[in-house]
Every structure is written in C-alpha cells, then in structure tokens.
Design an enzyme around this catalytic site. Structure first.
Site, PDB file in Angstrom:
ATOM      1  N   SER A 141       0.850  -1.196   0.000  1.00  0.00           N
ATOM      2  CA  SER A 141       0.000   0.000   0.000  1.00  0.00           C
ATOM      3  C   SER A 141       0.877   1.233   0.000  1.00  0.00           C
ATOM      4  O   SER A 141       1.991   1.225   0.536  1.00  0.00           O
ATOM      5  CB  SER A 141      -0.892   0.023   1.245  1.00  0.00           C
ATOM      6  OG  SER A 141      -1.512   1.293   1.380  1.00  0.00           O
ATOM      7  N   TYR A 155      -1.477  -0.574  10.333  1.00  0.00           N
ATOM      8  CA  TYR A 155      -1.673  -0.940   8.920  1.00  0.00           C
ATOM      9  C   TYR A 155      -0.461  -0.492   8.095  1.00  0.00           C
ATOM     10  O   TYR A 155       0.071  -1.271   7.294  1.00  0.00           O
ATOM     11  CB  TYR A 155      -2.957  -0.292   8.388  1.00  0.00           C
ATOM     12  CG  TYR A 155      -3.255  -0.608   6.937  1.00  0.00           C
ATOM     13  CD1 TYR A 155      -3.752  -1.850   6.561  1.00  0.00           C
ATOM     14  CD2 TYR A 155      -3.036   0.341   5.943  1.00  0.00           C
ATOM     15  CE1 TYR A 155      -4.029  -2.131   5.229  1.00  0.00           C
ATOM     16  CE2 TYR A 155      -3.317   0.072   4.615  1.00  0.00           C
ATOM     17  CZ  TYR A 155      -3.815  -1.169   4.265  1.00  0.00           C
ATOM     18  OH  TYR A 155      -4.080  -1.448   2.952  1.00  0.00           O
TER      19      TYR A 155
HETATM   20  P1  NDP Z   1     -11.368  -6.022   0.236  1.00  0.00           P
HETATM   21  O1  NDP Z   1     -11.705  -5.905   1.666  1.00  0.00           O
HETATM   22  O2  NDP Z   1     -12.275  -5.454  -0.788  1.00  0.00           O
HETATM   23  O3  NDP Z   1     -11.088  -7.558  -0.143  1.00  0.00           O
HETATM   24  C1  NDP Z   1     -10.227  -8.299   0.661  1.00  0.00           C
HETATM   25  C2  NDP Z   1     -10.050  -9.674   0.075  1.00  0.00           C
HETATM   26  O4  NDP Z   1      -9.124 -10.380   0.915  1.00  0.00           O
HETATM   27  C3  NDP Z   1     -11.328 -10.474   0.053  1.00  0.00           C
HETATM   28  O5  NDP Z   1     -11.313 -11.346  -1.041  1.00  0.00           O
HETATM   29  C4  NDP Z   1     -11.246 -11.257   1.373  1.00  0.00           C
HETATM   30  O6  NDP Z   1     -11.890 -12.500   1.371  1.00  0.00           O
HETATM   31  C5  NDP Z   1      -9.780 -11.506   1.471  1.00  0.00           C
HETATM   32  N1  NDP Z   1      -9.386 -11.703   2.864  1.00  0.00           N
HETATM   33  C6  NDP Z   1      -9.512 -10.844   3.900  1.00  0.00           C
HETATM   34  N2  NDP Z   1      -9.081 -11.411   5.025  1.00  0.00           N
HETATM   35  C7  NDP Z   1      -8.682 -12.660   4.692  1.00  0.00           C
HETATM   36  C8  NDP Z   1      -8.159 -13.743   5.421  1.00  0.00           C
HETATM   37  N3  NDP Z   1      -7.951 -13.674   6.750  1.00  0.00           N
HETATM   38  N4  NDP Z   1      -7.876 -14.884   4.755  1.00  0.00           N
HETATM   39  C9  NDP Z   1      -8.095 -14.981   3.422  1.00  0.00           C
HETATM   40  N5  NDP Z   1      -8.590 -13.995   2.690  1.00  0.00           N
HETATM   41  C10 NDP Z   1      -8.891 -12.852   3.315  1.00  0.00           C
HETATM   42  O7  NDP Z   1      -9.921  -5.361   0.124  1.00  0.00           O
HETATM   43  P2  NDP Z   1      -9.164  -4.702  -1.127  1.00  0.00           P
HETATM   44  O8  NDP Z   1      -9.466  -5.431  -2.361  1.00  0.00           O
HETATM   45  O9  NDP Z   1      -9.371  -3.253  -1.049  1.00  0.00           O
HETATM   46  O10 NDP Z   1      -7.661  -4.969  -0.663  1.00  0.00           O
HETATM   47  C11 NDP Z   1      -6.834  -5.946  -1.281  1.00  0.00           C
HETATM   48  C12 NDP Z   1      -5.396  -5.638  -0.897  1.00  0.00           C
HETATM   49  O11 NDP Z   1      -5.076  -4.325  -1.355  1.00  0.00           O
HETATM   50  C13 NDP Z   1      -5.147  -5.648   0.605  1.00  0.00           C
HETATM   51  O12 NDP Z   1      -3.880  -6.196   0.878  1.00  0.00           O
HETATM   52  C14 NDP Z   1      -5.175  -4.177   0.956  1.00  0.00           C
HETATM   53  O13 NDP Z   1      -4.424  -3.901   2.126  1.00  0.00           O
HETATM   54  C15 NDP Z   1      -4.550  -3.575  -0.276  1.00  0.00           C
HETATM   55  N6  NDP Z   1      -4.841  -2.166  -0.492  1.00  0.00           N
HETATM   56  C16 NDP Z   1      -6.124  -1.690  -0.627  1.00  0.00           C
HETATM   57  C17 NDP Z   1      -6.345  -0.343  -0.821  1.00  0.00           C
HETATM   58  C18 NDP Z   1      -7.717   0.245  -0.950  1.00  0.00           C
HETATM   59  O14 NDP Z   1      -7.834   1.480  -0.908  1.00  0.00           O
HETATM   60  N7  NDP Z   1      -8.760  -0.531  -1.141  1.00  0.00           N
HETATM   61  C19 NDP Z   1      -5.233   0.605  -0.883  1.00  0.00           C
HETATM   62  C20 NDP Z   1      -3.942   0.006  -0.741  1.00  0.00           C
HETATM   63  C21 NDP Z   1      -3.775  -1.318  -0.557  1.00  0.00           C
HETATM   64  P3  NDP Z   1     -13.361 -12.677   2.047  1.00  0.00           P
HETATM   65  O15 NDP Z   1     -14.267 -12.015   1.060  1.00  0.00           O
HETATM   66  O16 NDP Z   1     -13.586 -14.128   2.138  1.00  0.00           O
HETATM   67  O17 NDP Z   1     -13.327 -11.955   3.352  1.00  0.00           O
END
Ligand code: NDP
Length: 245
Positions: A141, A155
C-alpha cells in the site's frame, strides 16, 4: 519459458475487490487461476462459475490467511490441481484502524498475521514450486510511504514490512530467475474503502481527484506477472492517482 496461456496462478484473497479483479485479469490473459478467500463463499463460487463459463480453469479455496497451515495447503492444492505454479499474487489483507490508546495487541497480532506473516508463508510455499520465470507479486500500500491520517500506524507498518520483505526476497530469489515485486495502491474503491464521506475527504488529496478502480490495480499486477517484466524485481511500484505526488 512457457507461453502465457499455460501459466498457473494463485491469488490470495480473490473473492472481492482488488484480488477479484486480479483473478479475472490473469484468467483473461489465459492463466489457470486459483484463489483463496476466508468468508465470501458465494462470491468465490460465482467467480469460478464465471471464469469456467468463459472457458477458463479456476479454483476457489477457503483458506484463512491467519492460519499458516491453510495458506500452505492452498499452495499445495493449487500446484496439485493445475500441475505447478508460476505466479503468486499475495493480496489478502485487512485494515483495522484505531487510535494509539485503543489499539489492542489482539488486533495488532491479527493485522500482522494476515498482512505480513501470511504473505511470507505463501511466498515460501509457492517459491518451492516455481521454476525460472516465476513471478511473485505482493499487494502492499502507498501507506508504506505516507500514512496520511491518524489511526493507521499498524496498517502502515504491515505494508512497510511488505515493501522491505520484497526487497529482501528479490535477493534470495533472483539467482533462481524468479522475480518479486510489490504493488502499492493508493485509495481504491473497494469494500475496504466503503464510506462515501471518506471518498470525498480523499479526493482532494489525489492529483487525479478520484479513487482508483480495482481493474487499474489489476493491470499493473498483470504486467508484473508477464514475461515482459523479467527485469523488474525488488521494486515497490506505487499506483495511487498522485496521492504521493
Ligand atoms: P477487500 O476488503 O475489498 O477484499 C479483501 C479480500 O481479501 C477479500 O477477497 C477477502 O476474502 C480476502 N481476505 C480478507 N481477510 C482474509 C483472510 N484472513 N484470509 C483470506 N482472505 C482474506 O480489500 P481490497 O481489495 O481493497 O484490498 C486488497 C489488498 O489491497 C489488501 O492487501 C489491501 O491492504 C490492499 N490495499 C487496498 C487499498 C484500498 O484502498 N482498497 C489501498 C492500498 C492497498 P473474504 O471475502 O472471504 O473476506
């Protein structure tokens, strides 16, 4: 190296958001794609059905990233099912924001387990299956470089850890012809960023005046997964609409 159409990929956290967009993009580029999820079973199954209907090969694996064994098993199942592993995208992540005084050690440990330890465990397991030309992509991030707001220290720390781990592992994996790179999205419109008020607060901080879209992040990940990106490794590439600019 093999033609792109035969690549086998695993994306952690592929049921929603950026991970789901990466799953769809890698599949559109011709890869067989496995992905993990923790709770969104319906969404995961719908993605598999969608990709199979389009003629692709897909596999959804329930694996909580907080459980190291589950992550290792997901890597093994992917390699067994599709016959190898060429691309790992370590994307699963969570966001727990809290002021310093209220941040519990329980939340600290969960943040570290999901955002950092699981990435290391997944990479360690996946690299064992990878041949020369293997590709590892972490989703960090922009908060590694700019926290921006109070409550985000833990975070930001997890994403800083991802950036430095990526540099370190580039040195371990380089001699084997495997690249590892870190994509650092800025604010992106997903479930992690659901609040319209937050969007309005963020927009003036972005050079482009808008949040990113999951597909835009997926495009950079797809480039790093491609044969063309063979000379990029150890890099943290920021894609943030000018949040840092
Ligand atoms: P979302 O919350 O939209 O999606 C998260 C995804 O990760 C889901 O598919 C979820 O699965 C899965 N997940 C969460 N916890 C677990 C776990 N314990 N085990 C397995 N799978 C898990 O997040 P984003 O798409 O926004 O984020 C994706 C990545 O991008 C992350 O690493 C985030 O930190 C990073 N990011 C996001 C930003 C943003 O502004 N959105 C900015 C910068 C970085 P399930 O649906 O089953 O919970």
């Amino acid at each position: 190296s093999q033609p792109h159409s035969t690549k086998i990929a695993l994306v952690t956290g592929g049921s929603r958001g950026i991970g789901a967009a990466i799953v769809r993009r890698l599949a559109a580029d011709g890869a067989a794609v496995a992905f993990t999820y923790s709770s969104s079973e319906h969404k995961a199954k719908a993605i598999v059905a969608e990709l199979e209907a389009a003629g692709g090969r897909a596999l959804a694996i329930r694996a909580d990233s907080a459980d190291a064994k589950a992550v290792q098993d997901a890597v093994a199942l992917t390699a067994e099912t599709f016959g190898g592993l060429d691309i790992l995208v370590s994307n699963a992540g969570i966001l727990i924001l809290n002021p310093l005084d209220d941040y519990s050690l329980e939340d600290f440990d969960r943040m570290f387990a999901v955002n950092v330890r699981a990435a290391f465990v997944g990479i360690q397991a996946a690299a064992r299956h990878m041949k020369e030309g293997g590709r590892i992509i972490t989703i960090g991030s922009v908060t590694a470089d700019r926290s921006g707001f109070p409550t985000s220290a833990v975070y930001s720390m997890t994403k800083g850890a991802i950036a430095s781990m990526t540099r370190g592992l580039a040195r371990d994996l380089g001699p084997r012809g495997i690249t590892i790179n870190n994509v650092q999205p800025g604010p992106t419109a997903t479930d992690m960023n659901p609040n319209e008020d937050d969007h309005e607060r963020l927009k003036p901080l972005m050079a482009l005046g808008r949040l990113g879209e999951d597909r835009e992040i997926a495009g950079l990940a797809a480039y790093l997964a491609s044969a063309e990106a063979a000379f990029v490794t150890g890099a943290s590439l920021t894609i943030d609409g000018g949040y840092l600019a």
